[in-house]
Design a protein around this motif. Sequence first.
Motif, PDB file in Angstrom:
ATOM      1  N   ARG A  48      52.699  38.554  44.136  1.00 14.85           N
ATOM      2  CA  ARG A  48      51.474  38.202  44.414  1.00 14.85           C
ATOM      3  C   ARG A  48      50.660  38.513  43.068  1.00 14.85           C
ATOM      4  N   GLU A  51      50.779  35.673  40.739  1.00 15.21           N
ATOM      5  CA  GLU A  51      50.118  34.496  41.334  1.00 15.21           C
ATOM      6  C   GLU A  51      48.758  34.567  41.044  1.00 15.21           C
ATOM      7  N   ALA A  52      48.229  35.791  41.132  1.00 13.52           N
ATOM      8  CA  ALA A  52      46.643  36.057  40.787  1.00 13.52           C
ATOM      9  C   ALA A  52      46.213  35.727  39.444  1.00 13.52           C
ATOM     10  N   LEU A  54      47.951  33.967  37.209  1.00 13.70           N
ATOM     11  CA  LEU A  54      48.307  32.682  36.702  1.00 13.70           C
ATOM     12  C   LEU A  54      47.259  31.600  37.256  1.00 13.70           C
ATOM     13  N   GLU A  55      46.615  31.832  38.635  1.00 14.21           N
ATOM     14  CA  GLU A  55      45.494  31.124  39.139  1.00 14.21           C
ATOM     15  C   GLU A  55      44.242  31.190  38.289  1.00 14.21           C
ATOM     16  N   ARG A  56      44.036  32.312  37.733  1.00 16.25           N
ATOM     17  CA  ARG A  56      42.881  32.399  36.809  1.00 16.25           C
ATOM     18  C   ARG A  56      43.114  31.898  35.341  1.00 16.25           C
ATOM     19  N   GLY A  57      44.448  31.265  35.315  1.00 15.05           N
ATOM     20  CA  GLY A  57      44.860  30.905  33.949  1.00 15.05           C
ATOM     21  C   GLY A  57      45.039  31.889  32.898  1.00 15.05           C
ATOM     22  N   ASP A  67      43.414  43.510  36.086  1.00 12.32           N
ATOM     23  CA  ASP A  67      43.591  42.077  36.670  1.00 12.32           C
ATOM     24  C   ASP A  67      45.084  41.893  37.294  1.00 12.32           C
ATOM     25  N   ALA A 105      55.406  32.511  33.998  1.00 13.72           N
ATOM     26  CA  ALA A 105      55.255  33.582  35.356  1.00 13.72           C
ATOM     27  C   ALA A 105      56.201  34.826  34.961  1.00 13.72           C
TER      28      ALA A 105
END
Length: 349
Positions: A48, A51-52, A54-57, A67, A105
């Motif tokens: 989780r 994912e958080a 990587l979603e923000r780049g 973060d 990842a």
Amino acid sequence: MPAPNPAETPAQPPVPVTDRSAWLAADLAADPDWIHRLDGDEIQELDRAVEAVLERGLGPGRFGRDDFPLTHLADRIAGWARDIDHGRGCVLVKGLDPARYDDDALAALYWGIACHLGEPVPQNAAGDLIGHVRDTGRDYHAKNVRGYTTRAEMRAHCDAADVVGLLCRHPARQGGESHIASGIAIYNHLAAERPELIPPLLEGFHFDLRGEGVTDDPDETTFHRVPVFSWFGGRLSCRYNGKTIEDGMRKRGLPLDGLALEAVREVGRLAIAPPFRFDMTFEKGDIQLLSNHSILHARAAFEDWPEPERRRTLWRLWLNLRDGRPLAPAFADRLNTGPRGGVFVRGAA
């Protein structure tokens, strides 16, 4: 540099050091409480958090602990930090399947764990914060070549940060085993059996910086002598690399001989000999975390797979703990970059 407090720097630490950092190989084999296996819930926490970010780049070097939110696992990682600095000095984390992650990842996951442990520091002049330990075809015995870029056997040493982490992306086809030993146990042995070797180790040596110093001189060494064994704040710490000590003293025009040379080589010999040496074989997904202030690590030579995608690759982190032990000033400045400083980064502002 402030003058040392005489009360903090006795000529020789008390002997023996009896805390958990002074272990022998049989102690690690008999009590595997230093091995931590991630369970399914903890891996879901990591997934989780990955994912958080990587979603923000965001990737390694671009996010911090806040973060990368962890709950139960954050407390467990804090326990690893205590074990590294106040316990045996070694932690092995198992349970990750690297095949589940692409490189981005997995790097984010590894960086996130590191940020909960401490503060990563540069480990080479290019400024790498995650280094790739793999064979690049270089000759370990050539001038200023660092061993992690070769497939050669690497002698016992400590790295220049509080902690070194290695994540196994791909193991070798054959060989490459990790050998670790307690520098504190080695000190106890020398103080009891070879006390005449202790004074040069406490005085220290000029370490070779292998062309990665703060000047443009490829022969730069540490400006001051860095002790192999340092007593400060009531604790004994170790800093050792036989190759960079011998090369550094030679570059300074002070080639080692006599008791000093014998002392340096004896530390390296003991680190890969019974009863001190403990052998570990990396499996995919393993994360090895070692205190550079209490543990010496070495590596066997290895044979690689012929396929590029299967070749031995470990991802390395150097990091400083947020509440790490106090260090004597001359011991803490290991790379001419100040106390607990990483490798000087070329071109940095």
